[in-house]
Design a protein around this motif. Structure first.
Motif, PDB file in Angstrom:
ATOM      1  N   ILE A  66      10.267  43.202  44.632  1.00 14.44           N
ATOM      2  CA  ILE A  66      11.032  44.173  44.977  1.00 14.44           C
ATOM      3  C   ILE A  66      12.491  43.852  44.515  1.00 14.44           C
ATOM      4  N   VAL A  67      13.158  42.629  44.482  1.00 14.04           N
ATOM      5  CA  VAL A  67      14.225  42.352  44.075  1.00 14.04           C
ATOM      6  C   VAL A  67      14.476  42.580  42.445  1.00 14.04           C
ATOM      7  N   SER A  68      13.388  42.182  41.800  1.00  8.09           N
ATOM      8  CA  SER A  68      13.401  42.400  40.362  1.00  8.09           C
ATOM      9  C   SER A  68      13.775  43.908  40.087  1.00  8.09           C
ATOM     10  N   ALA A  69      12.955  44.636  40.582  1.00  7.08           N
ATOM     11  CA  ALA A  69      13.088  46.148  40.377  1.00  7.08           C
ATOM     12  C   ALA A  69      14.375  46.790  40.726  1.00  7.08           C
ATOM     13  N   GLU A  70      14.896  46.218  41.831  1.00  7.84           N
ATOM     14  CA  GLU A  70      16.338  46.724  42.356  1.00  7.84           C
ATOM     15  C   GLU A  70      17.302  46.402  41.486  1.00  7.84           C
ATOM     16  N   LEU A  71      17.221  45.120  40.864  1.00  7.25           N
ATOM     17  CA  LEU A  71      18.255  44.409  40.057  1.00  7.25           C
ATOM     18  C   LEU A  71      18.278  45.088  38.659  1.00  7.25           C
ATOM     19  N   GLU A  72      17.022  45.644  38.204  1.00  8.81           N
ATOM     20  CA  GLU A  72      16.611  45.939  36.575  1.00  8.81           C
ATOM     21  C   GLU A  72      17.801  46.908  36.274  1.00  8.81           C
ATOM     22  N   ARG A  73      18.274  46.926  35.049  1.00  9.15           N
ATOM     23  CA  ARG A  73      18.897  47.927  34.593  1.00  9.15           C
ATOM     24  C   ARG A  73      18.035  49.136  33.874  1.00  9.15           C
ATOM     25  N   TYR A  74      17.472  48.810  33.210  1.00 11.27           N
ATOM     26  CA  TYR A  74      16.353  49.756  32.382  1.00 11.27           C
ATOM     27  C   TYR A  74      15.348  50.068  32.830  1.00 11.27           C
ATOM     28  N   SER A  75      14.950  51.443  33.121  1.00 13.13           N
ATOM     29  CA  SER A  75      13.908  52.102  33.628  1.00 13.13           C
ATOM     30  C   SER A  75      12.550  51.484  33.160  1.00 13.13           C
ATOM     31  N   GLU A  76      12.307  51.074  31.838  1.00 13.49           N
ATOM     32  CA  GLU A  76      10.946  50.713  31.575  1.00 13.49           C
ATOM     33  C   GLU A  76      10.901  49.370  32.431  1.00 13.49           C
ATOM     34  N   ARG A  77      11.744  48.527  32.397  1.00 15.65           N
ATOM     35  CA  ARG A  77      11.326  47.305  33.094  1.00 15.65           C
ATOM     36  C   ARG A  77      11.281  47.708  34.541  1.00 15.65           C
ATOM     37  N   LYS A  78      12.235  48.552  35.138  1.00 19.06           N
ATOM     38  CA  LYS A  78      11.880  48.995  36.556  1.00 19.06           C
ATOM     39  C   LYS A  78      10.437  49.303  36.896  1.00 19.06           C
ATOM     40  N   HIS A  79       9.860  50.123  35.855  1.00 18.55           N
ATOM     41  CA  HIS A  79       8.445  50.409  35.935  1.00 18.55           C
ATOM     42  C   HIS A  79       7.406  49.220  35.912  1.00 18.55           C
ATOM     43  N   TYR A  80       7.734  48.393  35.469  1.00 19.18           N
ATOM     44  CA  TYR A  80       6.938  47.227  34.899  1.00 19.18           C
ATOM     45  C   TYR A  80       6.900  46.568  36.391  1.00 19.18           C
ATOM     46  N   HIS A  81       7.899  46.154  37.132  1.00 19.21           N
ATOM     47  CA  HIS A  81       8.011  45.480  38.374  1.00 19.21           C
ATOM     48  C   HIS A  81       7.353  46.491  39.368  1.00 19.21           C
ATOM     49  N   ILE A  82       7.587  47.878  39.398  1.00 20.43           N
ATOM     50  CA  ILE A  82       6.860  48.724  40.359  1.00 20.43           C
ATOM     51  C   ILE A  82       5.476  48.650  40.140  1.00 20.43           C
ATOM     52  N   ALA A  83       4.839  48.478  38.921  1.00 19.72           N
ATOM     53  CA  ALA A  83       3.401  48.445  38.609  1.00 19.72           C
ATOM     54  C   ALA A  83       2.742  47.049  39.143  1.00 19.72           C
ATOM     55  N   SER A  84       3.547  46.198  39.003  1.00 25.06           N
ATOM     56  CA  SER A  84       3.297  44.680  39.488  1.00 25.06           C
ATOM     57  C   SER A  84       3.283  44.777  40.935  1.00 25.06           C
ATOM     58  N   LEU A  85       4.207  45.420  41.607  1.00 20.15           N
ATOM     59  CA  LEU A  85       4.135  45.552  43.084  1.00 20.15           C
ATOM     60  C   LEU A  85       2.860  46.275  43.621  1.00 20.15           C
ATOM     61  N   LYS A  86       2.463  47.078  43.100  1.00 20.80           N
ATOM     62  CA  LYS A  86       1.237  48.048  43.365  1.00 20.80           C
ATOM     63  C   LYS A  86       0.048  47.176  43.117  1.00 20.80           C
ATOM     64  N   ARG A  87       0.043  46.517  42.022  1.00 19.07           N
ATOM     65  CA  ARG A  87      -1.154  45.658  41.867  1.00 19.07           C
ATOM     66  C   ARG A  87      -1.411  44.814  42.933  1.00 19.07           C
ATOM     67  N   LEU A  88      -0.098  44.057  43.310  1.00 13.10           N
ATOM     68  CA  LEU A  88      -0.218  43.023  44.283  1.00 13.10           C
ATOM     69  C   LEU A  88      -0.778  43.426  45.746  1.00 13.10           C
ATOM     70  N   THR A  89      -0.125  44.738  46.166  1.00 16.21           N
ATOM     71  CA  THR A  89      -0.545  45.111  47.155  1.00 16.21           C
ATOM     72  C   THR A  89      -2.095  45.826  47.146  1.00 16.21           C
ATOM     73  N   ASN A  90      -2.433  46.070  46.145  1.00 11.48           N
ATOM     74  CA  ASN A  90      -3.936  46.680  46.136  1.00 11.48           C
ATOM     75  C   ASN A  90      -4.812  45.366  46.109  1.00 11.48           C
ATOM     76  N   LYS A  91      -4.440  44.058  45.617  1.00  9.08           N
ATOM     77  CA  LYS A  91      -5.081  42.998  45.739  1.00  9.08           C
ATOM     78  C   LYS A  91      -5.168  42.498  46.947  1.00  9.08           C
ATOM     79  N   LEU A  92      -4.202  42.535  47.547  1.00  8.06           N
ATOM     80  CA  LEU A  92      -3.903  42.149  48.945  1.00  8.06           C
ATOM     81  C   LEU A  92      -4.920  42.708  49.930  1.00  8.06           C
ATOM     82  N   TYR A  93      -4.844  44.076  49.785  1.00  6.82           N
ATOM     83  CA  TYR A  93      -5.816  44.986  50.343  1.00  6.82           C
ATOM     84  C   TYR A  93      -7.276  44.589  50.232  1.00  6.82           C
ATOM     85  N   SER A  94      -7.678  44.517  48.974  1.00  7.88           N
ATOM     86  CA  SER A  94      -9.094  43.976  48.439  1.00  7.88           C
ATOM     87  C   SER A  94      -9.411  42.659  49.111  1.00  7.88           C
ATOM     88  N   ASN A  95      -8.333  41.837  49.068  1.00 10.95           N
ATOM     89  CA  ASN A  95      -8.839  40.557  49.554  1.00 10.95           C
ATOM     90  C   ASN A  95      -8.921  40.329  51.153  1.00 10.95           C
TER      91      ASN A  95
END
Length: 131
Positions: A66-95
């Motif tokens: 969350i912090v990385s996505a907020e502080l990132e300047r470039y949208s491509e890198r923001k999307h990387y952190h957002i995708a990572s956050l989604k994956r973590l949330t999905n893994k938490l749910y499945s676990n």
């Protein structure tokens, strides 16, 4: 966490919810570990004990993304952190579903974790629109 995190991040609902999820998953894991730490009759350990550690590790990783996505300047890198956050949330749910099949009394708390994750997903969707 870094000392140069802007103070407005601490007030964001998604940040607060991530902290709640971390605390909840840590408590659930601690409770489950007590039940799952024994050895089976054949000397093997319960494989579900690893999922209890996974939920803690995944939930602790939410905040830095969350912090990385907020502080990132470039949208491509923001999307990387957002995708990572989604994956973590999905893994938490499945676990949490995997742990619910374990032989422990603590599995009764896992629907609470999933309920909080659903709230987190809603916050995540609205937060992504602000980035």
């Amino acid at each position: 966490m870094s000392a140069n995190i802007p103070s407005h991040l601490f007030e964001m609902p998604i940040y607060k919810k991530a902290i709640e999820i971390f605390a909840l998953s840590q408590n659930i894991s601690r409770y489950l570990n007590h039940d799952l730490s024994h050895l089976n009759s054949d000397g093997s350990e319960d494989v579900d004990i690893y999922f209890s550690g996974d939920i803690v590790q995944q939930s602790v990783s939410l905040l830095p993304e969350i912090v990385s996505a907020e502080l990132e300047r470039y949208s491509e890198r923001k999307h990387y952190h957002i995708a990572s956050l989604k994956r973590l949330t999905n893994k938490l749910y499945s676990n949490s579903y995997r742990l619910e099949k374990s032989n422990s009394n603590g599995k009764d708390f896992l629907p609470i974790l999933r309920s909080e994750l659903k709230k987190f997903r809603k916050l995540q969707r609205s937060w992504m629109l602000t980035l």
